[in-house]
Design a protein around this motif. Sequence first.
Motif, PDB file in Angstrom:
ATOM      1  N   LYS A  37     108.163  36.609  39.663  1.00  0.00           N
ATOM      2  CA  LYS A  37     108.353  37.963  40.966  1.00  0.00           C
ATOM      3  C   LYS A  37     109.124  36.859  41.797  1.00  0.00           C
ATOM      4  CE  LYS A  37     106.327  42.222  40.131  1.00  0.00           C
ATOM      5  NZ  LYS A  37     105.193  43.378  41.219  1.00  0.00           N
ATOM      6  N   ASP A  38     108.774  35.589  42.637  1.00  0.00           N
ATOM      7  CA  ASP A  38     109.759  34.481  43.355  1.00  0.00           C
ATOM      8  C   ASP A  38     108.698  33.767  43.080  1.00  0.00           C
ATOM      9  OD1 ASP A  38     106.163  34.058  44.130  1.00  0.00           O
ATOM     10  OD2 ASP A  38     107.203  36.010  45.419  1.00  0.00           O
ATOM     11  N   GLU A  39     109.412  32.786  43.820  1.00  0.00           N
ATOM     12  CA  GLU A  39     109.295  31.112  43.748  1.00  0.00           C
ATOM     13  C   GLU A  39     107.834  30.778  44.059  1.00  0.00           C
ATOM     14  OE1 GLU A  39     111.483  27.189  45.975  1.00  0.00           O
ATOM     15  OE2 GLU A  39     111.897  29.329  46.303  1.00  0.00           O
ATOM     16  N   ASP A  40     106.837  31.536  44.719  1.00  0.00           N
ATOM     17  CA  ASP A  40     105.832  30.760  45.699  1.00  0.00           C
ATOM     18  C   ASP A  40     104.963  30.822  43.954  1.00  0.00           C
ATOM     19  OD1 ASP A  40     106.112  29.836  48.057  1.00  0.00           O
ATOM     20  OD2 ASP A  40     105.388  32.313  48.703  1.00  0.00           O
ATOM     21  N   GLU A  41     105.237  32.224  43.130  1.00  0.00           N
ATOM     22  CA  GLU A  41     104.212  32.431  41.838  1.00  0.00           C
ATOM     23  C   GLU A  41     104.540  31.139  41.009  1.00  0.00           C
ATOM     24  OE1 GLU A  41     103.453  36.970  41.769  1.00  0.00           O
ATOM     25  OE2 GLU A  41     104.810  36.071  40.246  1.00  0.00           O
ATOM     26  N   TRP A  42     106.059  30.911  41.258  1.00  0.00           N
ATOM     27  CA  TRP A  42     106.578  29.954  40.039  1.00  0.00           C
ATOM     28  C   TRP A  42     105.716  28.857  40.395  1.00  0.00           C
ATOM     29  CZ3 TRP A  42     108.806  25.003  40.734  1.00  0.00           C
ATOM     30  CH2 TRP A  42     109.825  24.508  39.237  1.00  0.00           C
ATOM     31  N   PHE A  43     105.508  28.559  41.298  1.00  0.00           N
ATOM     32  CA  PHE A  43     105.096  27.246  42.116  1.00  0.00           C
ATOM     33  C   PHE A  43     104.321  27.333  41.592  1.00  0.00           C
ATOM     34  CE2 PHE A  43     104.238  23.522  44.974  1.00  0.00           C
ATOM     35  CZ  PHE A  43     106.082  23.502  44.849  1.00  0.00           C
ATOM     36  N   VAL A  44     103.480  28.119  42.562  1.00  0.00           N
ATOM     37  CA  VAL A  44     101.883  27.780  42.020  1.00  0.00           C
ATOM     38  C   VAL A  44     101.541  27.449  40.004  1.00  0.00           C
ATOM     39  CG1 VAL A  44      99.336  29.149  42.211  1.00  0.00           C
ATOM     40  CG2 VAL A  44     101.045  29.092  43.935  1.00  0.00           C
ATOM     41  N   ILE A  45     101.898  28.603  39.724  1.00  0.00           N
ATOM     42  CA  ILE A  45     102.098  28.413  37.770  1.00  0.00           C
ATOM     43  C   ILE A  45     102.331  26.971  37.121  1.00  0.00           C
ATOM     44  CG2 ILE A  45     102.583  30.053  35.280  1.00  0.00           C
ATOM     45  CD1 ILE A  45     100.546  31.373  37.250  1.00  0.00           C
ATOM     46  N   HIS A  80     102.676  24.671  38.845  1.00  0.00           N
ATOM     47  CA  HIS A  80     101.700  23.310  39.072  1.00  0.00           C
ATOM     48  C   HIS A  80     100.872  23.585  39.127  1.00  0.00           C
ATOM     49  CE1 HIS A  80     105.197  22.063  42.232  1.00  0.00           C
ATOM     50  NE2 HIS A  80     104.618  21.036  42.339  1.00  0.00           N
ATOM     51  N   THR A  81      99.364  25.015  38.206  1.00  0.00           N
ATOM     52  CA  THR A  81      98.296  24.823  38.237  1.00  0.00           C
ATOM     53  C   THR A  81      98.435  24.669  36.651  1.00  0.00           C
ATOM     54  OG1 THR A  81      97.599  26.085  40.421  1.00  0.00           O
ATOM     55  CG2 THR A  81      96.528  26.148  37.427  1.00  0.00           C
ATOM     56  N   PHE A  82      99.670  25.277  36.046  1.00  0.00           N
ATOM     57  CA  PHE A  82      99.458  25.305  34.033  1.00  0.00           C
ATOM     58  C   PHE A  82     100.334  24.391  33.682  1.00  0.00           C
ATOM     59  CE2 PHE A  82      98.036  29.649  35.573  1.00  0.00           C
ATOM     60  CZ  PHE A  82      96.721  29.813  35.312  1.00  0.00           C
ATOM     61  N   VAL A  83     101.036  23.403  34.277  1.00  0.00           N
ATOM     62  CA  VAL A  83     101.772  22.866  33.065  1.00  0.00           C
ATOM     63  C   VAL A  83     101.500  21.056  33.914  1.00  0.00           C
ATOM     64  CG1 VAL A  83     103.863  21.403  33.222  1.00  0.00           C
ATOM     65  CG2 VAL A  83     104.334  24.252  33.008  1.00  0.00           C
ATOM     66  N   LEU A  84     101.389  21.192  35.516  1.00  0.00           N
ATOM     67  CA  LEU A  84     101.001  19.513  35.567  1.00  0.00           C
ATOM     68  C   LEU A  84      99.837  19.503  35.922  1.00  0.00           C
ATOM     69  CD1 LEU A  84     104.124  19.436  38.945  1.00  0.00           C
ATOM     70  CD2 LEU A  84     103.397  18.630  36.262  1.00  0.00           C
ATOM     71  N   GLY A  85      99.243  20.935  36.194  1.00  0.00           N
ATOM     72  CA  GLY A  85      97.796  20.585  36.101  1.00  0.00           C
ATOM     73  C   GLY A  85      97.322  20.040  37.468  1.00  0.00           C
ATOM     74  N   TRP A  86      97.727  20.869  38.230  1.00  0.00           N
ATOM     75  CA  TRP A  86      96.603  20.724  39.952  1.00  0.00           C
ATOM     76  C   TRP A  86      95.921  21.765  40.088  1.00  0.00           C
ATOM     77  CZ3 TRP A  86     101.450  18.607  44.250  1.00  0.00           C
ATOM     78  CH2 TRP A  86     101.997  17.620  43.446  1.00  0.00           C
ATOM     79  N   LYS A  87      94.796  21.543  40.750  1.00  0.00           N
ATOM     80  CA  LYS A  87      93.718  22.069  41.632  1.00  0.00           C
ATOM     81  C   LYS A  87      94.230  22.597  42.454  1.00  0.00           C
ATOM     82  CE  LYS A  87      90.022  19.545  39.691  1.00  0.00           C
ATOM     83  NZ  LYS A  87      89.522  20.148  39.026  1.00  0.00           N
ATOM     84  N   PRO A  88      94.242  24.270  43.166  1.00  0.00           N
ATOM     85  CA  PRO A  88      95.077  24.770  44.382  1.00  0.00           C
ATOM     86  C   PRO A  88      94.706  23.554  45.497  1.00  0.00           C
ATOM     87  CG  PRO A  88      93.825  25.992  42.870  1.00  0.00           C
ATOM     88  CD  PRO A  88      93.303  25.124  42.024  1.00  0.00           C
ATOM     89  N   ARG A  89      93.467  22.982  45.923  1.00  0.00           N
ATOM     90  CA  ARG A  89      93.336  22.860  46.956  1.00  0.00           C
ATOM     91  C   ARG A  89      94.533  22.183  47.043  1.00  0.00           C
ATOM     92  NH1 ARG A  89      89.521  22.728  50.554  1.00  0.00           N
ATOM     93  NH2 ARG A  89      88.956  24.521  49.267  1.00  0.00           N
ATOM     94  N   ASP A  90      95.001  20.737  45.835  1.00  0.00           N
ATOM     95  CA  ASP A  90      95.844  19.808  45.909  1.00  0.00           C
ATOM     96  C   ASP A  90      96.672  20.533  46.093  1.00  0.00           C
ATOM     97  OD1 ASP A  90      93.944  18.091  45.078  1.00  0.00           O
ATOM     98  OD2 ASP A  90      94.235  18.610  42.486  1.00  0.00           O
ATOM     99  N   ILE A  91      97.433  22.046  45.568  1.00  0.00           N
ATOM    100  CA  ILE A  91      99.205  21.880  46.058  1.00  0.00           C
ATOM    101  C   ILE A  91      98.947  22.435  47.492  1.00  0.00           C
ATOM    102  CG2 ILE A  91     100.114  24.112  45.484  1.00  0.00           C
ATOM    103  CD1 ILE A  91      99.031  24.174  42.445  1.00  0.00           C
ATOM    104  N   GLN A  92      97.850  22.884  47.930  1.00  0.00           N
ATOM    105  CA  GLN A  92      97.794  23.223  49.628  1.00  0.00           C
ATOM    106  C   GLN A  92      98.009  22.198  50.635  1.00  0.00           C
ATOM    107  OE1 GLN A  92      95.063  23.054  51.527  1.00  0.00           O
ATOM    108  NE2 GLN A  92      97.477  23.429  53.247  1.00  0.00           N
ATOM    109  N   ARG A 126      94.525  23.274  31.721  1.00  0.00           N
ATOM    110  CA  ARG A 126      95.495  22.881  32.914  1.00  0.00           C
ATOM    111  C   ARG A 126      96.562  22.140  32.574  1.00  0.00           C
ATOM    112  NH1 ARG A 126      92.792  25.975  34.854  1.00  0.00           N
ATOM    113  NH2 ARG A 126      91.556  25.771  36.155  1.00  0.00           N
ATOM    114  N   THR A 127      96.911  21.537  31.729  1.00  0.00           N
ATOM    115  CA  THR A 127      98.033  21.199  31.196  1.00  0.00           C
ATOM    116  C   THR A 127      98.410  21.244  29.560  1.00  0.00           C
ATOM    117  OG1 THR A 127      96.637  19.861  30.114  1.00  0.00           O
ATOM    118  CG2 THR A 127      97.598  18.950  32.173  1.00  0.00           C
TER     119      THR A 127
END
Length: 228
Positions: free
Chosen positions: A171-179, A181-193, A141-142
């Motif tokens: 491929k796009d900004e959404d993918e970069w955003f999710v990856i 926030h998930t693996f660098v910042l450690g956010w859960k999918p629900r937190d991102i949404q 997660r981090t």
Amino acid sequence: MSRKLSYEHIDKLIDECARQSNRFFTDGVSEDESCFELFRRAIVHRNQVAWEAIYNQYHKLVRYWIQHCSSAYFTHEDDIQSLVNATFAKFWHSIPPEKFDNFKSLRALLGYLKLCAGSATTDRIRRQKYQTLLTDLEEVRTLPSDDDIEQSSLDKAAREQFWAYIQTQLKDEDEWFVIYHTFVLGWKPRDIQKEFPQRFPDVKDVYRVKRNVLDRLRRSEGMRRWME
């Protein structure tokens, strides 16, 4: 009739090779004519009986080589046996009949068999590291601290290269955003949404993006080449 005589002769050759090998390990006396001839028949004539005899004669030695250089990675019996088989397969496919004359002694043949054991083991470790990298991406997660990196099987440079490669696969900004926030910042999918509802109206959108990236990486030939 000739086939029967051939088998009788090779049985005698197999027994003599075993005798010479046992004498070497008990008395230190080096005799390799019979074992070298057994290899010649297996490789040059593709004689299956000779090949099976070579496996029976030397599989314990191959096991020793594998366990000596991979004890930190492979401890399960099935893993070791699989590597033994991979070693003999690599040896068999690496020496076509016309290349046998490159080997002038039993020592040279066994030396190459040992190289095949090391190569098969290294290939397996590389694949294991590849799977570990994907597991890191999916579960961690981090980003690890410097202390964590020092204790990891992957050094800092390799990990940095890994993350750099991942960024090239987005491929796009959404993918970069999710990856990110998930693996660098450690956010859960629900937190991102919850934090970015305009970008991701439903938490399923976050999971979909994440799954698409991970599936793409698992299929990536570039990832495999990077590991090599």
